[in-house]
Enzyme design. Structure first.
Site, PDB file in Angstrom:
ATOM      1  N   ASP A  32       0.956  -1.054  -0.215  1.00 13.17           N
ATOM      2  CA  ASP A  32      -0.084  -0.172  -0.071  1.00 13.17           C
ATOM      3  C   ASP A  32       1.029   1.208   0.018  1.00 13.17           C
ATOM      4  O   ASP A  32       1.820   1.113   0.698  1.00 13.17           O
ATOM      5  CB  ASP A  32      -0.880  -0.065   1.292  1.00 13.17           C
ATOM      6  CG  ASP A  32      -1.908   1.157   1.205  1.00 13.17           C
ATOM      7  OD1 ASP A  32      -2.591   1.351   0.433  1.00 13.17           O
ATOM      8  OD2 ASP A  32      -1.676   1.830   2.382  1.00 13.17           O
TER       9      ASP A  32
ATOM     10  N   GLU B 183       1.724  -0.345  -5.089  1.00  8.74           N
ATOM     11  CA  GLU B 183       0.884   0.528  -5.420  1.00  8.74           C
ATOM     12  C   GLU B 183       1.840   1.970  -5.469  1.00  8.74           C
ATOM     13  O   GLU B 183       2.083   2.506  -4.665  1.00  8.74           O
ATOM     14  CB  GLU B 183      -0.151   0.777  -4.368  1.00  8.74           C
ATOM     15  CG  GLU B 183      -1.062   1.929  -4.446  1.00  8.74           C
ATOM     16  CD  GLU B 183      -2.082   2.375  -3.540  1.00  8.74           C
ATOM     17  OE1 GLU B 183      -3.340   2.669  -4.057  1.00  8.74           O
ATOM     18  OE2 GLU B 183      -1.906   2.317  -2.346  1.00  8.74           O
TER      19      GLU B 183
END
Length: 700
Positions: free
Chosen positions: A346, A384
């Site tokens: 993330d 990401e």
């Protein structure tokens, strides 16, 4: 010298808890602590404190007699207190061991969990015991029965992004007591759905131990998605069906073992960019009270506050040796203890920020440590590739061996199927693997998707022009901007058959495009069922039927289509290969891709550069020199709002015109009847549709 506990000085044992014959070695990293105690709790909750009397550099360590598997404990750290300088040690606060392998309980926001009084500076001397979770000493012994990470090549991977709770809460085949849990996801009906669908990997939203945000708790909401971690090495205890302490450890291992037996890899969405301790007025749960400077990036102009590249209040200090070791050790643990196949990081740009200017560097020490670790080697590493700070958008910048979420693919494909003019060149580039982004690393470095957890579902992409996030309690200001979808003027469900069919067709076409593209495709879980969140594009606090999969209301026809499209991808080298496709002439060892206009002629430069909406046609036929490696395919894509007539082209260099059979047609919900065409025939490609033809022979 080996670590001992007979009154002699100890060399530092591994950080965390290492169980020995009659107790355990405990080691904690802190540069600032003047004293570190291990608080051990009996079954009645009575606390006994043990001082870690030995120190080796910045590691405080010692032997705690009687501390063994199944025992509950926490840390208390004494040291300097000056929040204005970023010093926040407070021994009244029971802290989570950064290396804790499991937790018992969760945060009670009504208790004294904050390190300061409301003025933000005065130390809160109230004991937080009873309001914070306790760590659990875990025995990782487990009968894996020969199981190991599957290590499927990236180009053979089809990812299904899902959430353990949302996936299972309403499934009629999952026993009620198992819904929302690891054990529920391991049930046969769920595993059968995944295998019949044809995906090869599940990417699970965060299951590192997390807590609900204080703001959500006050509003009666929950952090469903789990992007507020408090223990990077521990599985979330709220997903365990068995309430016994530590049950999550065994249940998660059983889930991984079950999915592996079905040929499905397990990828974890991991959150190493921030923690749930939030901004400067947030709770003191772990890092903040152990060594605030070592674990977080503080504002150099005002160390009272945190740099916030995560958007959640704090940012981890990726330059810190303590953070680097902890992240790598955490990843090793997920691989060795749980046989995890890969990780989606993330806001991964945060992990590459370094130095005084805090800019992204692909050679940053934390990224290098992850990439080069021999235990993690072979696991899929998916970034990401952005965060919310300056210099944060880094698509294409991650090191060799990493994969990256390709949001350029998502936006281009969505816009093409909205009929946006001038995108034929861009969508062709995205379908061929985004060479402009991943040239050196190959097309499998890109994870292609049209929807993810973070945004609209596929059904909602074509059904809503406005976000409907009011239930999130943020004034409908959260989430991505309003959708730019063309939906015929109707917002939400429609009784108009024409609007309904148009939406279905564009859903089929976007999924078909995804599965016909080079790169690693990722499907959002529930899209195959026609799942809707009723226009909520940021449903992170919606632990209710907004987020849960409505299995009994699923669109069986669309599900059958998705299965068919996945089978086509898996069976066809042309779509799932690992290398770049050549241009309009044969190339040794490559597959050939040739793009045509509606007259069946090879596209000219002028046609590519024209700023207009136009359909596309591509022939893909794998060759090795002049030897074919697989069947040739033709793909027609019409993103416009009107039907077009397409002449069936002939593959260059073939001796005779070809005969083709239709394999996929997104203009219809029904399975395609077998129909054949030959080179030179005129084919109608309906508006917003994809047609795939397979070569079955040449004309006499």
């Amino acid at each position: 010298m080996e670590a001992r506990h007979e009154g002699q000085a100890l060399t530092p044992p591994p950080l965390g808890v290492t169980v020995h014959d009659d107790g355990a070695f405990v080691a904690v990293y802190s540069r600032v602590a003047t004293a570190v105690d291990v608080s051990v709790f009996d079954e009645a909750g009575r606390e006994q404190r043990h001082r870690l009397d030995d120190r080796s550099g910045d590691i405080h360590h010692g032997f705690v007699e009687g501390l063994g598997f199944g025992e509950r404990y926490g840390l208390r750290v004494d040291g300097p207190w000056n929040p204005s300088d970023g010093l926040r040690c407070n021994p009244a606060k029971l802290l989570i061991d950064p290396y804790a392998q499991a937790l018992v309980g969760t945060v009670d926001w009504s208790g004294p969990v904050h390190g300061t009084l409301p003025d933000g500076h005065t130390r809160d001397e109230r004991d937080s015991d009873g309001a914070v979770p306790k760590c659990l000493v875990v025995d990782h012994t487990f009968d894996w029965g020969g199981d190991a990470p599957l290590r499927r090549p990236a180009h053979e991977t089809i990812i299904y992004e899902t959430h353990i709770r949302s996936l299972t809460m309403l499934h009629p085949g999952v026993p009620a007591e198992l819904r929302g849990t690891y054990a529920g996801m391991a049930c046969a009906p769920i595993v059968e759905h995944l295998t019949e669908l044809g995906v090869t990997a599940v990417e699970l939203l965060p299951l590192q131990q997390f807590v609900d945000d204080e703001r959500l708790w006050k509003q009666g909401l929950r952090n469903l998605w789990g992007y507020q971690p408090v223990a990077w090495c521990a599985p979330h205890n709220g997903y365990a069906a068995n309430p016994a302490p530590g049950a999550a450890v065994t249940e998660l291992k059983n889930l991984v073992k079950t999915l592996h037996a079905a040929g499905i890899e397990v990828i974890l969405d991991v959150v190493y960019n921030h923690t749930a301790e939030s901004e400067h007025i947030g709770p003191t749960l772990s890092f903040r009270g152990i060594d605030n400077h070592a674990y977080y990036r503080l504002d150099p102009d005002d160390p009272y506050r945190y740099l916030n590249y995560s958007g959640t209040g704090n940012t981890i200090n990726a330059d810190s040796p303590a953070v680097i070791d902890l992240v790598v050790d955490s990843l090793r643990g997920w691989v060795t203890n749980y046989h995890i196949d890969g990780f989606r990081f993330d806001l991964a740009s945060t992990l590459g920020r370094r130095g005084l200017d805090v800019r992204f560097d692909p050679a940053a020490p934390l990224l290098a440590a992850i990439s080069n670790d021999p235990v993690i080697a072979g696991a899929k590493l998916i970034a990401e590739p952005w965060d919310v700070g300056f210099d944060g958008y880094q698509l294409g910048s991650f090191p060799s061996g990493w994969l990256e979420w390709n949001d350029q693919y998502r936006q281009t494909v969505r816009d093409f199927w909205r009929g946006t003019p001038g995108l034929h060149d861009s969508v062709a580039t995205r379908m061929m693997g985004s060479r402009d982004i991943f040239d050196v690393r190959g097309p499998s470095a890109g994870v292609n998707y049209v929807t993810s957890h973070d945004g609209y579902t596929l059904n909602d992409v074509v059904s809503y022009e406005l976000r409907h996030n009011h239930a999130n309690g943020e004034g409908n200001r959260d989430g991505s901007p309003d959708n730019r979808s063309w939906n015929g003027g109707a917002e939400g469900p429609s009784d108009d058959p024409a609007i309904t069919e148009n939406r279905l067709r564009r859903r089929r076409s976007m999924l078909a495009t995804l599965l016909l593209s080079r790169g690693v495709p990722m499907l959002l879980g529930g899209d195959e069922l026609g799942r809707t969140q009723r226009g909520n594009n940021n449903a992170y606090p919606q632990d209710n039927d907004t987020s849960w999969y409505h299995w009994e209301a699923g669109d069986e026809s669309f599900l059958a289509f998705v299965k068919r499209a996945i089978r086509l991808r898996k069976a066809t080298y042309a779509f799932g290969g690992s290398g770049w496709l050549a241009g309009d002439r044969p190339a040794q060892g490559r597959a050939e891709a040739v793009w045509f206009d509606t007259d069946g002629e090879i596209m000219s430069r002028e046609q590519w550069e024209a700023d207009e909406a136009r359909p596309l046609a591509v022939a893909i036929h794998p060759i090795d020199g002049w030897r074919r490696l697989g069947e040739a395919h033709l793909v027609f894509l019409n993103g416009m709002r009107t039907d077009v007539t397409q002449e069936v082209p002939a593959i260059p260099h073939a001796p005779r015109p070809q005969i083709w059979v239709c394999e996929l047609d997104t203009s219809s919900s029904d399975p395609e009847e077998e129909r054949t065409v030959k080179s030179g025939d005129a084919v109608t490609v309906p508006a917003h549709s994809v047609i795939v033809l397979r070569h079955i022979g040449d004309t006499p």
